[in-house]
Design an enzyme around this catalytic site. Structure first.
Site, mmCIF file in Angstrom:
data_model
loop_
_atom_site.group_PDB
_atom_site.id
_atom_site.type_symbol
_atom_site.label_atom_id
_atom_site.label_comp_id
_atom_site.label_asym_id
_atom_site.label_seq_id
_atom_site.Cartn_x
_atom_site.Cartn_y
_atom_site.Cartn_z
ATOM 1 N N GLU A 97 42.921 9.161 -48.235
ATOM 2 C CA GLU A 97 42.866 8.451 -46.963
ATOM 3 C C GLU A 97 42.836 6.943 -47.176
ATOM 4 O O GLU A 97 42.379 6.462 -48.213
ATOM 5 C CB GLU A 97 41.609 8.875 -46.202
ATOM 6 C CG GLU A 97 41.689 10.300 -45.720
ATOM 7 C CD GLU A 97 40.386 10.823 -45.144
ATOM 8 O OE1 GLU A 97 40.441 11.578 -44.167
ATOM 9 O OE2 GLU A 97 39.314 10.494 -45.668
ATOM 10 N N CYS A 110 41.700 -0.668 -46.206
ATOM 11 C CA CYS A 110 40.748 -0.129 -47.174
ATOM 12 C C CYS A 110 41.497 0.959 -47.933
ATOM 13 O O CYS A 110 41.895 1.972 -47.348
ATOM 14 C CB CYS A 110 39.559 0.418 -46.390
ATOM 15 S SG CYS A 110 38.371 1.284 -47.387
ATOM 16 N N CYS A 117 35.960 11.245 -56.401
ATOM 17 C CA CYS A 117 35.283 10.130 -57.079
ATOM 18 C C CYS A 117 34.323 10.678 -58.122
ATOM 19 O O CYS A 117 33.616 11.654 -57.868
ATOM 20 C CB CYS A 117 34.519 9.301 -56.050
ATOM 21 S SG CYS A 117 33.723 7.847 -56.784
ATOM 22 N N CYS A 121 27.644 9.416 -55.747
ATOM 23 C CA CYS A 121 26.445 8.817 -55.150
ATOM 24 C C CYS A 121 25.898 9.774 -54.080
ATOM 25 O O CYS A 121 26.667 10.440 -53.376
ATOM 26 C CB CYS A 121 26.779 7.458 -54.548
ATOM 27 S SG CYS A 121 27.412 6.325 -55.802
ATOM 28 N N CYS A 124 27.353 9.606 -50.370
ATOM 29 C CA CYS A 124 28.768 9.358 -50.132
ATOM 30 C C CYS A 124 29.582 10.651 -50.085
ATOM 31 O O CYS A 124 29.395 11.545 -50.912
ATOM 32 C CB CYS A 124 29.302 8.449 -51.244
ATOM 33 S SG CYS A 124 31.038 8.035 -51.042
ATOM 34 N N GLY A 167 37.107 6.880 -54.341
ATOM 35 C CA GLY A 167 37.239 6.616 -55.775
ATOM 36 C C GLY A 167 36.481 5.406 -56.261
ATOM 37 O O GLY A 167 35.993 4.587 -55.481
ATOM 38 N N GLU A 168 36.363 5.324 -57.585
ATOM 39 C CA GLU A 168 35.718 4.193 -58.231
ATOM 40 C C GLU A 168 36.833 3.370 -58.885
ATOM 41 O O GLU A 168 37.388 3.783 -59.925
ATOM 42 C CB GLU A 168 34.692 4.702 -59.264
ATOM 43 C CG GLU A 168 34.154 3.660 -60.208
ATOM 44 C CD GLU A 168 33.699 2.364 -59.523
ATOM 45 O OE1 GLU A 168 33.027 2.409 -58.489
ATOM 46 O OE2 GLU A 168 34.068 1.281 -60.043
ATOM 47 N N SER A 199 35.326 -3.084 -54.834
ATOM 48 C CA SER A 199 33.936 -2.634 -54.735
ATOM 49 C C SER A 199 33.671 -1.635 -55.844
ATOM 50 O O SER A 199 34.450 -0.708 -56.054
ATOM 51 C CB SER A 199 33.731 -1.980 -53.361
ATOM 52 O OG SER A 199 32.430 -1.469 -53.235
ATOM 53 N N SER A 222 27.945 -2.146 -55.513
ATOM 54 C CA SER A 222 27.174 -1.211 -54.696
ATOM 55 C C SER A 222 25.802 -1.065 -55.337
ATOM 56 O O SER A 222 25.614 -0.278 -56.250
ATOM 57 C CB SER A 222 27.910 0.133 -54.622
ATOM 58 O OG SER A 222 29.067 -0.013 -53.847
ATOM 59 N N LEU A 223 24.867 -1.867 -54.857
ATOM 60 C CA LEU A 223 23.543 -1.956 -55.487
ATOM 61 C C LEU A 223 22.605 -0.872 -54.945
ATOM 62 O O LEU A 223 22.056 -0.083 -55.709
ATOM 63 C CB LEU A 223 22.984 -3.366 -55.251
ATOM 64 C CG LEU A 223 21.662 -3.714 -55.880
ATOM 65 C CD1 LEU A 223 21.697 -3.608 -57.392
ATOM 66 C CD2 LEU A 223 21.231 -5.139 -55.480
ATOM 67 N N HIS A 224 22.391 -0.887 -53.664
ATOM 68 C CA HIS A 224 21.667 0.163 -52.933
ATOM 69 C C HIS A 224 20.203 0.379 -53.302
ATOM 70 O O HIS A 224 19.580 1.316 -52.798
ATOM 71 C CB HIS A 224 22.372 1.518 -53.027
ATOM 72 C CG HIS A 224 23.821 1.477 -52.687
ATOM 73 N ND1 HIS A 224 24.301 0.879 -51.561
ATOM 74 C CD2 HIS A 224 24.912 1.951 -53.348
ATOM 75 C CE1 HIS A 224 25.616 0.989 -51.534
ATOM 76 N NE2 HIS A 224 26.011 1.621 -52.598
ATOM 77 N N ASN A 298 25.922 5.974 -42.987
ATOM 78 C CA ASN A 298 26.793 6.710 -42.063
ATOM 79 C C ASN A 298 26.660 8.189 -42.380
ATOM 80 O O ASN A 298 26.964 8.595 -43.504
ATOM 81 C CB ASN A 298 28.258 6.290 -42.249
ATOM 82 C CG ASN A 298 28.479 4.877 -41.785
ATOM 83 O OD1 ASN A 298 28.079 4.505 -40.682
ATOM 84 N ND2 ASN A 298 29.111 4.062 -42.618
ATOM 85 N N CYS A 341 32.471 3.486 -43.867
ATOM 86 C CA CYS A 341 32.154 3.464 -45.291
ATOM 87 C C CYS A 341 31.635 4.799 -45.797
ATOM 88 O O CYS A 341 30.693 5.350 -45.248
ATOM 89 C CB CYS A 341 31.038 2.459 -45.509
ATOM 90 S SG CYS A 341 31.591 1.086 -46.415
HETATM 91 N N1 SAH Z 1 33.178 3.448 -55.700
HETATM 92 C C1 SAH Z 1 33.150 2.176 -55.085
HETATM 93 C C2 SAH Z 1 33.987 2.040 -53.823
HETATM 94 C C3 SAH Z 1 33.896 3.140 -52.800
HETATM 95 S S1 SAH Z 1 32.437 3.212 -51.818
HETATM 96 C C4 SAH Z 1 31.709 1.740 -54.882
HETATM 97 O O1 SAH Z 1 30.807 2.504 -55.207
HETATM 98 O O2 SAH Z 1 31.486 0.613 -54.444
HETATM 99 C C5 SAH Z 1 32.527 1.828 -50.756
HETATM 100 C C6 SAH Z 1 31.177 1.440 -50.157
HETATM 101 O O3 SAH Z 1 30.743 2.413 -49.188
HETATM 102 C C7 SAH Z 1 30.084 1.381 -51.184
HETATM 103 O O4 SAH Z 1 29.265 0.278 -51.029
HETATM 104 C C8 SAH Z 1 29.340 2.667 -50.883
HETATM 105 O O5 SAH Z 1 28.097 2.682 -51.430
HETATM 106 C C9 SAH Z 1 29.376 2.721 -49.391
HETATM 107 N N2 SAH Z 1 29.061 4.029 -48.829
HETATM 108 C C10 SAH Z 1 29.391 5.215 -49.358
HETATM 109 N N3 SAH Z 1 28.941 6.229 -48.593
HETATM 110 C C11 SAH Z 1 28.308 5.677 -47.541
HETATM 111 C C12 SAH Z 1 27.649 6.199 -46.402
HETATM 112 N N4 SAH Z 1 27.573 7.513 -46.179
HETATM 113 N N5 SAH Z 1 27.104 5.332 -45.523
HETATM 114 C C13 SAH Z 1 27.213 4.004 -45.714
HETATM 115 N N6 SAH Z 1 27.815 3.449 -46.772
HETATM 116 C C14 SAH Z 1 28.367 4.267 -47.692
#
Ligand code: SAH
Length: 357
Positions: A97, A110, A117, A121, A124, A167-168, A199, A222-224, A298, A341
């Site tokens: 997508e 995007c 991926c 995470c 995700c 994907g990463e 990202s 993507s720190l989180h 999300n 996202c």
């Molecule tokens: N693999 C890469 C790019 C894809 S994810 C990465 O990890 O950055 C793109 C962004 O969406 C990242 O910051 C990711 O953490 C965020 N993301 C993924 N799932 C999400 C969700 N369910 N709600 C909000 N943000 C999310």
């Protein structure tokens, strides 16, 4: 088993590749420029319509190269008409997508860099089933090209690219770098590197390598989490790399490219959204020239996670800002079509075969 068509993807070629191919066929190499103009400027994706190219060569091109490679399976438009989610079928039947986000003058695409991926995470959708395969350069470029063609009909162009789809990107490193090269090349899209963002989940050695390419694209980590302990719980990749090592790599990226560094922080209720987490995050990032982008989680089907209440998000943002950390709270567009996202998933019954890991 992956079965690609015997033909090469036109959009995987560089201008030099195409010139060399033409020369090999006894043709003038400058025709490569004309062909690129047809495809990337005039957005004509049918060799037989390229009127200034002689018929015998058009026939050869048709036999040799596939264009387009991607088949549009579905386009969904959000209720505010500002977000469009495209579902593409790849030559081997896999699906990926892309999302077009229209905001003011900006037309941001995007793009996905892999099918599935490997990062997996916890919050995700894209990594739920692991990695299926890397995308080829042509498969990345065509996501932009086909959306550009849609926009062209309205007299608009793609202005920004974010590698934030499935994907990463740094795990498909060479292909992503080659794609960035095509996106910035004036003979292709000519999009300024400043308008391209990669990202990443965070792979220190690849961040350093990217800094050394001097591509000058923006990098988002993507720190989180405000510490290694929490990060490890939600990001399996964090088990491989220490947070300090990752932040050093980000500092290096900033020093080398002078491009903005952004940290994405997906807020998960009860996991990383508490006042003490905001304070710890501010401490971790103090003295860094960066922005923290807060993304309220999300919801993804089947995941037992929640989005924090609005007051918590506001409080989290206030705490960071009081400590002089530049913070944005991303308004997530396209939620009603699951194009926000992390919601790009392999939820389609059409997705075949099993992932690699
Ligand atoms: N693999 C890469 C790019 C894809 S994810 C990465 O990890 O950055 C793109 C962004 O969406 C990242 O910051 C990711 O953490 C965020 N993301 C993924 N799932 C999400 C969700 N369910 N709600 C909000 N943000 C999310």
């Amino acid at each position: 088993m992956i079965s690609f068509p015997p033909m090469k993807a036109f959009c995987s070629l560089t201008l030099e590749d195409l010139s060399a191919w033409l020369q090999e066929k006894g043709e003038k190499p400058f025709i490569a420029k004309q062909l690129f103009e047809w495809v990337y400027q005039k957005l004509v994706l049918d060799f037989s319509l390229m009127s200034n190219i002689k018929k015998s060569l058009r026939e050869m091109l048709l036999k040799e190269f596939s264009l387009p490679l991607l088949k549009e399976k579905r386009v969904q438009t959000s209720s505010d008409n500002e977000t469009l989610k495209y579902l593409w079928e790849l030559p081997d039947g896999k699906l990926v997508e892309s999302v077009l986000i229209m905001s003011g003058e900006r037309r941001t695409v995007c793009v996905s860099s892999q099918v599935g991926c490997p990062a997996r995470c916890a919050f995700c959708a894209s990594g739920k089933e692991g990695l299926f395969r890397n995308l080829e350069k042509g498969e990345i470029i065509e996501q932009v090209l086909l959306i550009e063609k849609h926009l062209h009909a309205k007299g608009e162009r793609v202005s920004h690219i974010v590698f934030m789809g499935m994907g990463e990107p740094l795990e498909n490193y060479e292909t992503v770098v080659a794609s960035i090269d095509a996106l910035t090349n004036p003979a292709c899209f000519g999009i300024s590197a400043r308008r391209i963002t990669v990202s990443t989940v965070g792979i220190p050695e690849k961040i350093i390598r990217l800094a050394e390419e001097e591509l000058k694209v923006s990098l988002v980590l993507s720190l989180h989490a405000p510490n290694q302990h929490i990060r490890k719980k939600i990001i399996p990749y964090a088990r491989k790399y220490e947070l300090a090592e990752l932040l050093t790599a980000m500092d290096y990226y900033f020093a080398k490219t002078k491009r903005d560094v952004t940290f994405e922080y997906t807020l998960l209720k009860g996991i990383n959204d508490q006042p003490e987490h905001a304070d710890e995050l501010a401490e971790l990032l103090k003295n860094k020239q960066c922005t923290v982008n807060l993304i309220p989680y999300n919801p993804v089907d089947g995941l037992n996670l929640d989005r924090p209440p609005k007051e918590n998000i506001e409080d989290f943002k206030d705490r960071l800002e009081k400590k002089n950390i530049c913070t944005t709270w991303r308004y997530t567009k396209g939620k009603d079509i699951a194009a926000a996202c992390g919601q790009l998933a392999l939820q389609h019954p059409l997705q075949k075969t099993t992932p690699l890991q």
